[in-house]
Design a protein around this motif. Structure first.
Motif, short mmCIF file in Angstrom:
data_model
loop_
_atom_site.label_atom_id
_atom_site.label_comp_id
_atom_site.label_asym_id
_atom_site.label_seq_id
_atom_site.Cartn_x
_atom_site.Cartn_y
_atom_site.Cartn_z
N ALA A 17 -2.61 -33.84 -51.40
CA ALA A 17 -3.97 -33.43 -51.03
C ALA A 17 -4.71 -34.58 -50.34
O ALA A 17 -5.39 -34.37 -49.33
N LEU A 18 -4.58 -35.77 -50.89
CA LEU A 18 -5.28 -36.91 -50.29
C LEU A 18 -4.71 -37.23 -48.91
O LEU A 18 -5.46 -37.55 -47.98
N GLN A 19 -3.40 -37.10 -48.77
CA GLN A 19 -2.78 -37.34 -47.46
C GLN A 19 -3.17 -36.26 -46.46
O GLN A 19 -3.27 -36.52 -45.26
N ALA A 20 -3.41 -35.05 -46.95
CA ALA A 20 -3.83 -33.96 -46.06
C ALA A 20 -5.27 -34.15 -45.59
O ALA A 20 -5.69 -33.57 -44.58
N ASN A 80 -4.57 -23.01 -55.18
CA ASN A 80 -3.80 -21.76 -55.14
C ASN A 80 -4.71 -20.57 -54.92
O ASN A 80 -5.43 -20.14 -55.83
N MET A 81 -4.69 -20.05 -53.71
CA MET A 81 -5.51 -18.89 -53.35
C MET A 81 -4.70 -18.00 -52.42
O MET A 81 -3.83 -18.50 -51.70
N ILE A 138 -4.58 -26.28 -49.63
CA ILE A 138 -4.00 -27.39 -48.89
C ILE A 138 -3.90 -27.05 -47.39
O ILE A 138 -4.15 -27.91 -46.53
N ASP A 139 -3.60 -25.81 -47.09
CA ASP A 139 -3.55 -25.37 -45.69
C ASP A 139 -4.97 -25.37 -45.09
O ASP A 139 -5.16 -25.70 -43.91
N PHE A 140 -5.95 -25.00 -45.91
CA PHE A 140 -7.34 -25.03 -45.45
C PHE A 140 -7.76 -26.46 -45.12
O PHE A 140 -8.36 -26.72 -44.07
N VAL A 141 -7.42 -27.39 -46.00
CA VAL A 141 -7.76 -28.80 -45.77
C VAL A 141 -7.14 -29.28 -44.45
O VAL A 141 -7.82 -29.90 -43.62
N ARG A 142 -5.88 -28.96 -44.27
CA ARG A 142 -5.19 -29.40 -43.03
C ARG A 142 -5.84 -28.77 -41.81
O ARG A 142 -5.99 -29.43 -40.76
N LYS A 143 -6.24 -27.52 -41.93
CA LYS A 143 -6.88 -26.82 -40.81
C LYS A 143 -8.20 -27.50 -40.45
O LYS A 143 -8.47 -27.77 -39.28
N ILE A 144 -9.01 -27.79 -41.47
CA ILE A 144 -10.30 -28.42 -41.22
C ILE A 144 -10.11 -29.81 -40.62
O ILE A 144 -10.81 -30.21 -39.69
N ARG A 145 -9.14 -30.53 -41.14
CA ARG A 145 -8.90 -31.90 -40.65
C ARG A 145 -8.33 -31.92 -39.24
O ARG A 145 -8.36 -32.97 -38.57
N SER A 146 -7.82 -30.81 -38.78
CA SER A 146 -7.25 -30.77 -37.42
C SER A 146 -8.33 -30.62 -36.36
O SER A 146 -8.07 -30.75 -35.16
N VAL A 147 -9.57 -30.35 -36.80
CA VAL A 147 -10.68 -30.17 -35.87
C VAL A 147 -11.56 -31.41 -35.93
O VAL A 147 -12.13 -31.74 -36.97
N ASN A 201 -11.17 -17.66 -50.43
CA ASN A 201 -9.88 -18.27 -50.04
C ASN A 201 -10.12 -19.06 -48.76
O ASN A 201 -11.24 -19.06 -48.22
N GLY A 202 -9.09 -19.73 -48.29
CA GLY A 202 -9.24 -20.59 -47.11
C GLY A 202 -9.68 -19.83 -45.87
O GLY A 202 -10.51 -20.30 -45.09
N GLU A 203 -9.12 -18.66 -45.69
CA GLU A 203 -9.45 -17.85 -44.50
C GLU A 203 -10.93 -17.45 -44.54
O GLU A 203 -11.66 -17.57 -43.54
N HIS A 204 -11.39 -17.01 -45.70
CA HIS A 204 -12.79 -16.63 -45.88
C HIS A 204 -13.69 -17.85 -45.71
O HIS A 204 -14.80 -17.75 -45.17
N ALA A 205 -13.21 -19.00 -46.13
CA ALA A 205 -13.99 -20.23 -46.01
C ALA A 205 -14.23 -20.58 -44.53
O ALA A 205 -15.33 -20.99 -44.16
#
Lengths: 161, 123
Positions: free
Chosen positions: B95-98, B56-57, B63-72, B33-37
């Motif tokens: 997704a593409l916008q995220a 969906n995880m 989608i939250d994982f993508v936004r988190k990664i893109r914020s760094v 999942n995103g947290e584990h990633a």
């Protein structure tokens, strides 16, 4: 039960099997489980997923253990299905119903003009499992593949406004 | 090339790993999942070259994982391919916008996934 609700699931099953298992799948003559005739097909492994929103209910796939093992082996690219652990088989049939419900959801959402949600799949295993629906009718669709037969049960209704 | 696979289905991770292996990519890290990633990225010093991510995880969805990664800032250059059953156009756009670079709808053939991965690598 409206045929418009059912065809997306048949189409999604064919799509999932041909693209990811490289397996042709044929839908056989469907039939209804009713209050008067509630008996369904037994299975050893059953994966169930719920739908909610404008259409709500559940979709399940039922397999004999041998067929589940063969299908999941094909799914993950294993030549010998006997090496698969029960956990892997369970995850595999869970993912199959997830793929099918996801594919059907996209079509249904577009046709209904409303978002639908699907749940996380649940997998049951045992001997001679049979689902017991809360409401009828439930449509049973038998499917045939070269690796064996399985069946789908669809219990769906369109939510009233 | 180190590739991170993020999917709560072990079956899907195995299938994608097989595709990557067929392409010659064996250095693959998995997350459920995103947290584990995010944890896995820290373990590997964020030296990840490509991410394949489900939507969906539990715990943290894709989608939250993508936004988190893109914020760094340091992680923005890592290309992310969404691999998901979510097929509606608005989900693809979201997704593409995220910040996802590409989108593959499940079910997919191995050729489709390979083509998408190769196009990202080539670019």
């Amino acid at each position: 039960m409206n045929v418009e609700l059912i065809n997306p699931f048949v189409d999604a099953t064919k799509s999932a099997f041909t693209s990811m298992l490289m397996l042709e799948v044929g839908a056989q003559k469907p039939w209804f489980r009713t209050k008067e005739k509630p008996e369904g097909i037994t299975s050893d492994v059953c994966s169930v997923i719920g739908l909610s929103g404008k259409a709500r209910g559940s979709v399940s796939l039922g397999f004999s253990m041998d067929v589940a093992r063969s299908l999941v082996a094909r799914f993950v690219g294993e030549s010998d299905g006997s090496k698969l652990a029960m956990e892997e088989i369970g995850d595999g049939v869970g993912e199959l119903v997830n793929l099918i419900a996801g594919g059907a959801k996209a079509t249904l959402s577009e046709r209904m003009g409303a978002d639908l949600s699907i749940s996380v799949p649940t997998v049951f295993s045992g001997a001679s499992l049979r689902t017991r629906p809360d409401a009828f009718p439930v449509l049973v669709i038998p499917f045939e593949t070269e690796l064996g037969a399985f069946h789908m049960e669809i219990a769906l209704e369109v939510a009233k406004r | 090339m180190k590739i991170l696979l993020v999917d709560d289905s072990a079956t899907m991770r195995k299938i994608q790993r097989n595709v990557l292996s067929q392409m010659g990519y064996e250095d693959v890290v998995e997350a459920e999942n995103g947290e584990h990633a995010i944890h896995q990225m820290k373990v590997h010093d964020f030296a990840i070259d490509l991410i394949l991510c489900d939507w969906n995880m539990p715990k943290m969805n894709g989608i939250d994982f993508v936004r988190k990664i893109r914020s760094v800032e340091n992680l923005r250059k890592i290309p992310i391919i969404m691999v998901t059953t979510e097929a509606e156009q608005k989900k693809v756009i979201e997704a593409l916008q995220a910040g996802a670079k590409a989108y593959v709808v499940k079910p997919f053939t191995p050729e489709i996934l390979k083509g998408k991965i190769q196009s990202i690598i080539d670019s």
